[in-house]
Design an enzyme around this catalytic site. Structure first.
Site, PDB file in Angstrom:
ATOM      1  N   ASN A 145      38.133  40.664  45.463  1.00 44.16           N
ATOM      2  CA  ASN A 145      37.227  39.951  44.704  1.00 44.16           C
ATOM      3  C   ASN A 145      38.105  39.018  43.721  1.00 44.16           C
ATOM      4  OD1 ASN A 145      35.466  38.382  42.745  1.00 44.16           O
ATOM      5  ND2 ASN A 145      34.524  40.421  42.342  1.00 44.16           N
TER       6      ASN A 145
ATOM      7  N   LYS B 122      37.535  36.987  41.666  1.00 45.38           N
ATOM      8  CA  LYS B 122      36.923  36.390  40.412  1.00 45.38           C
ATOM      9  C   LYS B 122      37.262  35.001  39.919  1.00 45.38           C
ATOM     10  CE  LYS B 122      36.390  41.160  39.337  1.00 45.38           C
ATOM     11  NZ  LYS B 122      35.976  42.418  38.220  1.00 45.38           N
TER      12      LYS B 122
ATOM     13  N   HIS C  32      26.828  41.206  41.585  1.00 44.58           N
ATOM     14  CA  HIS C  32      28.047  41.911  40.975  1.00 44.58           C
ATOM     15  C   HIS C  32      27.569  41.918  39.499  1.00 44.58           C
ATOM     16  CE1 HIS C  32      31.790  42.440  39.147  1.00 44.58           C
ATOM     17  NE2 HIS C  32      32.490  42.593  40.432  1.00 44.58           N
TER      18      HIS C  32
ATOM     19  N   GLU D 120      29.163  41.471  36.762  1.00 43.48           N
ATOM     20  CA  GLU D 120      29.639  40.788  35.797  1.00 43.48           C
ATOM     21  C   GLU D 120      28.435  39.208  35.867  1.00 43.48           C
ATOM     22  OE1 GLU D 120      33.381  40.161  37.212  1.00 43.48           O
ATOM     23  OE2 GLU D 120      33.997  42.033  36.241  1.00 43.48           O
TER      24      GLU D 120
ATOM     25  N   GLU E  55      29.543  49.884  42.692  1.00 48.72           N
ATOM     26  CA  GLU E  55      30.454  49.615  41.557  1.00 48.72           C
ATOM     27  C   GLU E  55      29.973  50.016  40.442  1.00 48.72           C
ATOM     28  OE1 GLU E  55      33.293  46.360  42.912  1.00 48.72           O
ATOM     29  OE2 GLU E  55      31.766  45.274  41.935  1.00 48.72           O
TER      30      GLU E  55
ATOM     31  N   GLY F 283      37.462  47.225  36.393  1.00 46.89           N
ATOM     32  CA  GLY F 283      38.547  46.823  35.601  1.00 46.89           C
ATOM     33  C   GLY F 283      39.252  47.704  34.167  1.00 46.89           C
TER      34      GLY F 283
ATOM     35  N   SER G 295      38.499  49.902  39.812  1.00 42.87           N
ATOM     36  CA  SER G 295      39.735  50.525  39.674  1.00 42.87           C
ATOM     37  C   SER G 295      40.425  51.228  40.747  1.00 42.87           C
ATOM     38  CB  SER G 295      39.600  51.430  38.365  1.00 42.87           C
ATOM     39  OG  SER G 295      39.261  50.714  37.226  1.00 42.87           O
TER      40      SER G 295
END
Ligand code: PEP
Length: 254
Positions: free
Chosen positions: A10, A12, A93, A95, A165, A171, A211
């Site tokens: 991904n 992003k 996701h 985000e 996730e 991250g 991660s």
């Protein structure tokens, strides 16, 4: 027959045309690692270019609009993505759920649109650190998935993958433990069987994301019920991304 490990990058909001060389290197390496299914979700601006260059890897998108066409400035429909070469779309996701206020219901309508356009859906789910610390992570994730996944799915084994996730692992360099991943994936497996029946539900791939890097991939991908990984930061170079794919292939050898 067990599915191949599914390793998805991904990108992003990263990548200009200069990144096409990484995509080419990923594609070349993927041709040497056929036991692993490798895919990349670049930003929209690179989707068609990566698709045109790729001989082996599948290319996908990171979101779509639930509608087919019309007055939605700045949005992109599933049909348009499929036309540009997308074979899958990442939906739900954290985000997008948190940064764009996406509800489970909206995510589900997007998933229905993506399936109608003939794409696979990678449905993301995951709890915040606060929810995990309150001991309610499993219930939260199962409720989130139940409300985000379409019920009527033709051939769910091919058209759905799940990405667990944990928000606190994305991250941060702080991956979940093998035990936590195994427990959560086991609970998700039970839900998938409940939703889609034993025959298909037992095989749908459940990816771990958060991660993952070449150093920890072997351990994390070896957890119970892990069928691959969704990778953010470590997917931005062919070296680190394919290091993870290599680790996935080695696990399969065991
Ligand atoms: C992600 O955002 O999907 C992700 C897993 O990110 P990272 O690998 O950078 O934690």
């Amino acid at each position: 027959m067990p599915q191949r490990p599914y390793i998805v990058g991904n990108w992003k909001m990263n990548g200009t045309r200069a990144m096409l060389s990484e995509a080419r290197a990923i594609d070349r390496a993927a041709q040497r690692h056929m036991k692993v299914e490798v895919a990349v979700a670049p930003p929209y601006t690179l989707l068609h270019a990566v698709h045109r260059e790729a001989a082996q890897i599948a290319v996908g998108a990171q979101d779509c609009h639930p509608g087919e066409e019309g007055a939605h400035t700045g949005d992109i429909s599933a049909t348009m993505l499929a036309d540009a070469g997308a074979k899958f779309v990442i939906l739900g996701h954290s985000e997008r759920r948190m940064g764009h206020g996406e509800s489970n219901e909206l995510v589900r309508t997007k998933a229905e649109a993506a399936l109608d356009a003939g794409m696979r859906v990678i449905m993301c789910c995951g709890e915040t650190e606060e929810t995990r610390n309150s001991g309610k992570a499993t219930g939260f994730v199962l409720d989130q998935l139940r409300a985000s996944l379409p019920e009527q799915v033709e051939n769910p084994l091919e058209s759905i993958a799940i990405a667990y996730e944990p928000v606190w692992a994305i991250g941060t360099g702080k991956a979940a433990t093998v035990q936590d991943i195994g427990e959560m994936h086991g609970a998700i497996r039970t839900l998938l069987i409940d939703l889609y029946g034993e025959e298909q539900g037992i095989e749908i791939r459940i990816l771990y994301g958060g991660s993952v890097n070449p150093e920890n991939a072997r351990e994390l991908l070896g957890a119970d019920e892990v069928g691959g990984a969704l990778i953010g930061g470590a997917s931005l170079t062919a070296d680190s991304f394919m290091g993870i794919a290599l680790a996935a292939g080695e696990i399969e050898d065991n």
